[in-house]
Scaffold this motif. Sequence first.
Motif, PDB file in Angstrom:
ATOM      1  N   LEU A 179       0.843  -1.181   0.000  1.00 42.09           N
ATOM      2  CA  LEU A 179       0.000   0.000   0.000  1.00 42.09           C
ATOM      3  C   LEU A 179       0.886   1.242   0.000  1.00 42.09           C
ATOM      4  N   VAL A 180       0.570   2.178  -0.879  1.00 44.41           N
ATOM      5  CA  VAL A 180       1.291   3.442  -0.938  1.00 44.41           C
ATOM      6  C   VAL A 180       0.493   4.524  -0.227  1.00 44.41           C
ATOM      7  N   ALA A 181      -0.768   4.676  -0.602  1.00 45.41           N
ATOM      8  CA  ALA A 181      -1.614   5.708  -0.015  1.00 45.41           C
ATOM      9  C   ALA A 181      -3.070   5.338  -0.231  1.00 45.41           C
ATOM     10  N   ALA A 182      -3.923   5.779   0.700  1.00 44.48           N
ATOM     11  CA  ALA A 182      -5.347   5.502   0.581  1.00 44.48           C
ATOM     12  C   ALA A 182      -6.135   6.685   1.103  1.00 44.48           C
ATOM     13  N   SER A 183      -7.345   6.831   0.553  1.00 44.61           N
ATOM     14  CA  SER A 183      -8.241   7.915   0.955  1.00 44.61           C
ATOM     15  C   SER A 183      -9.633   7.341   1.131  1.00 44.61           C
ATOM     16  N   THR A 184     -10.232   7.542   2.298  1.00 47.47           N
ATOM     17  CA  THR A 184     -11.559   7.000   2.551  1.00 47.47           C
ATOM     18  C   THR A 184     -12.620   8.063   2.320  1.00 47.47           C
ATOM     19  N   SER A 185     -13.862   7.628   2.339  1.00 49.81           N
ATOM     20  CA  SER A 185     -14.963   8.535   2.014  1.00 49.81           C
ATOM     21  C   SER A 185     -15.155   9.613   3.068  1.00 49.81           C
ATOM     22  N   ASP A 186     -14.626   9.400   4.276  1.00 51.39           N
ATOM     23  CA  ASP A 186     -14.753  10.434   5.312  1.00 51.39           C
ATOM     24  C   ASP A 186     -13.613  11.437   5.258  1.00 51.39           C
ATOM     25  N   GLY A 187     -12.753  11.294   4.259  1.00 52.54           N
ATOM     26  CA  GLY A 187     -11.682  12.259   4.060  1.00 52.54           C
ATOM     27  C   GLY A 187     -10.365  11.904   4.711  1.00 52.54           C
ATOM     28  N   SER A 188     -10.320  10.811   5.429  1.00 49.54           N
ATOM     29  CA  SER A 188      -9.063  10.440   6.064  1.00 49.54           C
ATOM     30  C   SER A 188      -8.115   9.826   5.043  1.00 49.54           C
ATOM     31  N   THR A 189      -6.829   9.960   5.307  1.00 52.35           N
ATOM     32  CA  THR A 189      -5.809   9.437   4.413  1.00 52.35           C
ATOM     33  C   THR A 189      -4.798   8.612   5.202  1.00 52.35           C
ATOM     34  N   LYS A 190      -4.133   7.732   4.462  1.00 45.93           N
ATOM     35  CA  LYS A 190      -3.107   6.879   5.066  1.00 45.93           C
ATOM     36  C   LYS A 190      -1.978   6.761   4.064  1.00 45.93           C
ATOM     37  N   TYR A 191      -0.740   6.795   4.572  1.00 48.98           N
ATOM     38  CA  TYR A 191       0.433   6.697   3.716  1.00 48.98           C
ATOM     39  C   TYR A 191       1.409   5.654   4.248  1.00 48.98           C
ATOM     40  N   ALA A 192       2.115   5.036   3.325  1.00 53.04           N
ATOM     41  CA  ALA A 192       3.249   4.211   3.723  1.00 53.04           C
ATOM     42  C   ALA A 192       4.322   5.119   4.308  1.00 53.04           C
ATOM     43  N   ASP A 193       5.036   4.627   5.296  1.00 52.19           N
ATOM     44  CA  ASP A 193       6.079   5.448   5.924  1.00 52.19           C
ATOM     45  C   ASP A 193       7.108   5.923   4.897  1.00 52.19           C
ATOM     46  N   SER A 194       7.374   5.111   3.910  1.00 55.19           N
ATOM     47  CA  SER A 194       8.418   5.425   2.939  1.00 55.19           C
ATOM     48  C   SER A 194       8.067   6.593   2.029  1.00 55.19           C
ATOM     49  N   VAL A 195       6.782   6.977   1.981  1.00 53.95           N
ATOM     50  CA  VAL A 195       6.385   8.062   1.068  1.00 53.95           C
ATOM     51  C   VAL A 195       5.833   9.274   1.814  1.00 53.95           C
ATOM     52  N   LYS A 196       5.715   9.194   3.120  1.00 58.44           N
ATOM     53  CA  LYS A 196       5.175  10.322   3.888  1.00 58.44           C
ATOM     54  C   LYS A 196       6.022  11.572   3.663  1.00 58.44           C
ATOM     55  N   GLY A 197       5.336  12.673   3.435  1.00 56.12           N
ATOM     56  CA  GLY A 197       6.027  13.929   3.192  1.00 56.12           C
ATOM     57  C   GLY A 197       6.432  14.148   1.750  1.00 56.12           C
ATOM     58  N   ARG A 198       6.344  13.103   0.930  1.00 51.97           N
ATOM     59  CA  ARG A 198       6.713  13.234  -0.489  1.00 51.97           C
ATOM     60  C   ARG A 198       5.517  13.015  -1.417  1.00 51.97           C
ATOM     61  N   PHE A 199       4.625  12.128  -1.036  1.00 48.77           N
ATOM     62  CA  PHE A 199       3.457  11.806  -1.865  1.00 48.77           C
ATOM     63  C   PHE A 199       2.203  12.385  -1.224  1.00 48.77           C
ATOM     64  N   THR A 200       1.262  12.783  -2.073  1.00 47.52           N
ATOM     65  CA  THR A 200      -0.010  13.293  -1.593  1.00 47.52           C
ATOM     66  C   THR A 200      -1.142  12.658  -2.399  1.00 47.52           C
ATOM     67  N   ILE A 201      -2.103  12.078  -1.689  1.00 47.67           N
ATOM     68  CA  ILE A 201      -3.269  11.508  -2.353  1.00 47.67           C
ATOM     69  C   ILE A 201      -4.425  12.488  -2.246  1.00 47.67           C
ATOM     70  N   SER A 202      -5.189  12.591  -3.325  1.00 48.94           N
ATOM     71  CA  SER A 202      -6.362  13.469  -3.310  1.00 48.94           C
ATOM     72  C   SER A 202      -7.443  12.857  -4.182  1.00 48.94           C
ATOM     73  N   ARG A 203      -8.669  13.310  -3.978  1.00 49.59           N
ATOM     74  CA  ARG A 203      -9.798  12.761  -4.724  1.00 49.59           C
ATOM     75  C   ARG A 203     -10.677  13.860  -5.257  1.00 49.59           C
ATOM     76  N   ASP A 204     -11.267  13.610  -6.405  1.00 45.37           N
ATOM     77  CA  ASP A 204     -12.333  14.434  -6.957  1.00 45.37           C
ATOM     78  C   ASP A 204     -13.562  13.536  -6.980  1.00 45.37           C
ATOM     79  N   ASN A 205     -14.388  13.663  -5.963  1.00 49.56           N
ATOM     80  CA  ASN A 205     -15.522  12.739  -5.836  1.00 49.56           C
ATOM     81  C   ASN A 205     -16.534  12.904  -6.967  1.00 49.56           C
ATOM     82  N   ALA A 206     -16.662  14.112  -7.477  1.00 45.71           N
ATOM     83  CA  ALA A 206     -17.604  14.352  -8.579  1.00 45.71           C
ATOM     84  C   ALA A 206     -17.196  13.591  -9.832  1.00 45.71           C
ATOM     85  N   LYS A 207     -15.899  13.338  -9.956  1.00 41.69           N
ATOM     86  CA  LYS A 207     -15.378  12.643 -11.140  1.00 41.69           C
ATOM     87  C   LYS A 207     -14.985  11.203 -10.837  1.00 41.69           C
ATOM     88  N   ASN A 208     -15.226  10.752  -9.606  1.00 44.06           N
ATOM     89  CA  ASN A 208     -14.810   9.396  -9.194  1.00 44.06           C
ATOM     90  C   ASN A 208     -13.339   9.149  -9.522  1.00 44.06           C
TER      91      ASN A 208
END
Length: 121
Positions: free
Chosen positions: A47-76
């Motif tokens: 797992l690299v990164a995940a985003s849940t429907s409540d807006g919470s995010t999770k990152y692998a330790d190896s990518v924290k601070g370098r990778f950012t996950i985001s979502r556009d719910n209107a566009k799925n």
Amino acid sequence: QVQLAESGGGWVQPGGSLRLSCAASGTIFSINAMGWYRQAPGKQRELVAASTSDGSTKYADSVKGRFTISRDNAKNTVYLQMNSLKAEDTAVYYCIAVVTDTRTFNTLDAWGQGTLVTVSS
């Protein structure tokens, strides 16, 4: 049936940036979570990164601070902005969506086909 279409992989030098995109389509009632896994040669998928429907995010330790996950719910759609890339980030990146299907109202995991990210000089 749910399909995921990924884009944005490619080659980049160490220290560079890439942005991955993944759009979900098909028999979607709702998307509970979206995220990214990766698999490097000879290694297990992680797992690299995940985003849940409540807006919470999770990152692998190896990518924290370098990778950012985001979502556009209107566009799925889910994005993965990858900065300060390192050679060890080289892998095939897979999008995943946890979806409630309109046909059955069952929850299922849908996977993308994978996109290759190569970080080298």
